[in-house]
Design a protein around this motif. Structure first.
Motif, mmCIF file in Angstrom:
data_model
loop_
_atom_site.group_PDB
_atom_site.id
_atom_site.type_symbol
_atom_site.label_atom_id
_atom_site.label_comp_id
_atom_site.label_asym_id
_atom_site.label_seq_id
_atom_site.Cartn_x
_atom_site.Cartn_y
_atom_site.Cartn_z
ATOM 1 N N PHE A 5 0.841 -1.200 0.000
ATOM 2 C CA PHE A 5 0.000 0.000 0.000
ATOM 3 C C PHE A 5 0.875 1.250 0.000
ATOM 4 O O PHE A 5 1.747 1.423 0.851
ATOM 5 C CB PHE A 5 -0.891 -0.003 1.240
ATOM 6 N N LYS A 6 0.616 2.137 -0.957
ATOM 7 C CA LYS A 6 1.365 3.388 -1.076
ATOM 8 C C LYS A 6 0.512 4.602 -0.720
ATOM 9 O O LYS A 6 1.022 5.717 -0.632
ATOM 10 C CB LYS A 6 1.923 3.542 -2.495
ATOM 11 N N GLY A 7 -0.798 4.371 -0.546
ATOM 12 C CA GLY A 7 -1.693 5.475 -0.242
ATOM 13 C C GLY A 7 -2.817 5.553 -1.256
ATOM 14 O O GLY A 7 -2.697 5.087 -2.392
ATOM 15 N N PHE A 8 -3.928 6.131 -0.820
ATOM 16 C CA PHE A 8 -5.009 6.408 -1.753
ATOM 17 C C PHE A 8 -4.610 7.594 -2.632
ATOM 18 O O PHE A 8 -3.830 8.457 -2.219
ATOM 19 C CB PHE A 8 -6.305 6.706 -1.002
ATOM 20 N N ILE A 192 -9.568 8.543 11.347
ATOM 21 C CA ILE A 192 -8.425 8.746 10.456
ATOM 22 C C ILE A 192 -8.495 10.158 9.891
ATOM 23 O O ILE A 192 -9.528 10.566 9.349
ATOM 24 C CB ILE A 192 -8.449 7.733 9.299
ATOM 25 N N ASP A 193 -7.421 10.901 10.021
ATOM 26 C CA ASP A 193 -7.345 12.226 9.400
ATOM 27 C C ASP A 193 -7.333 12.031 7.884
ATOM 28 O O ASP A 193 -6.463 11.336 7.354
ATOM 29 C CB ASP A 193 -6.067 12.941 9.840
ATOM 30 N N PRO A 194 -8.293 12.625 7.160
ATOM 31 C CA PRO A 194 -8.319 12.439 5.700
ATOM 32 C C PRO A 194 -7.010 12.800 5.008
ATOM 33 O O PRO A 194 -6.679 12.227 3.965
ATOM 34 C CB PRO A 194 -9.461 13.369 5.254
ATOM 35 N N VAL A 195 -6.275 13.720 5.607
ATOM 36 C CA VAL A 195 -4.978 14.088 5.027
ATOM 37 C C VAL A 195 -4.022 12.896 5.023
ATOM 38 O O VAL A 195 -3.152 12.782 4.156
ATOM 39 C CB VAL A 195 -4.365 15.268 5.815
ATOM 40 N N GLY A 196 -4.212 11.990 5.974
ATOM 41 C CA GLY A 196 -3.286 10.886 6.141
ATOM 42 C C GLY A 196 -3.579 9.650 5.314
ATOM 43 O O GLY A 196 -2.877 8.634 5.454
ATOM 44 N N ILE A 197 -4.584 9.699 4.448
ATOM 45 C CA ILE A 197 -4.936 8.497 3.676
ATOM 46 C C ILE A 197 -4.075 8.341 2.428
ATOM 47 O O ILE A 197 -4.144 7.315 1.758
ATOM 48 C CB ILE A 197 -6.422 8.483 3.272
ATOM 49 N N HIS A 198 -3.259 9.332 2.121
ATOM 50 C CA HIS A 198 -2.550 9.343 0.844
ATOM 51 C C HIS A 198 -1.127 8.800 0.919
ATOM 52 O O HIS A 198 -0.394 8.876 -0.073
ATOM 53 C CB HIS A 198 -2.541 10.762 0.267
#
Length: 228
Positions: A5-8, A192-198
């Protein structure tokens, strides 16, 4: 594992926002590649990566990059809301890799928020009764679990709890036990902070949360084993 997983993708949430606005099969088909690239494939990678990490941590939770994902399409057959598409994408990892068992890990990426949970969600009546009986008969074991969660910064969610004590438990008087017995679900959540999903750091965040939630997993699994 197919891919780490590298991020959304950066357009993951904007895609969901646009899909929610259009709610159109034609629009979705025109933008399917974007959905797969930004959301579906990364969620599959996340399931694969978490399966590997959960195994290494001895958490007894696994998934499949296809079968573990919930459909973006909504089942509207019996729903008043006839919008055809969800506002989120989600997945579940469980003891046997299916969606049909309890004691699961759930991850949710959506417009209404991003979060993870460890849960016994809507257990069937026999299991729910066994859980409630365990709380009443072995309050120390229940309180030890709650204290262990609290020490890790977690607490049981009370969403959807009954307003009255279910029949057969009227003898229970301690407020904490009464509140627990009124629960329909046994869940802990992590926002989960949306900023952190990437980025790939999300994996460590979710593994840390699930390890902190392990007291709930162990407690529920012990009750399941006793009443199998």
């Amino acid at each position: 594992m197919e891919a780490a997983f590298k991020g959304f993708g950066p357009k993951a949430l904007p895609f969901l926002k646009a899909l929610d606005f259009h709610q159109s099969r034609e629009w979705f088909l025109e933008n399917r590649d974007l959905f797969e690239q930004e959301l579906r494939d990364p969620m599959g990678d996340l399931v694969d990566t978490l399966t590997e990490r959960f195994s290494a941590a001895g958490l007894g939770l696994r998934g499949d990059r296809k079968k573990s994902l919930f459909r973006i399409n909504r089942d509207v057959r019996f729903a008043k809301d006839k919008r055809p598409y969800n506002r989120h994408l989600s997945a579940i990892l469980s003891p046997d890799g299916s969606k049909a068992v309890h004691g699961v890990f759930y991850v949710h990426i959506g417009l209404e928020g991003c979060f993870a949970g460890v849960a016994w969600w809507q257990p069937e009546p026999a299991l729910l009764l066994a859980i409630r009986r365990s709380i009443a008969a072995q309050p120390d074991r229940f309180r030890t679990m709650v204290a262990a969660l609290k020490k890790k910064g977690l607490e049981l969610d009370t969403e959807g709890c009954m307003k009255r004590t279910p029949r057969g438990f009227e003898h229970v008087e301690d407020a904490d036990l009464v509140a627990a017995i009124r629960n329909r679900h046994f869940v802990v959540r992590h926002v989960i902070d949306p900023v952190g999903i990437h980025g790939p750091e999300l994996v460590d965040e979710l593994v840390d949360f699930t390890l902190r939630a392990k007291p709930l997993l162990d407690w529920g699994r012990a009750i399941e084993a006793e009443h199998a």
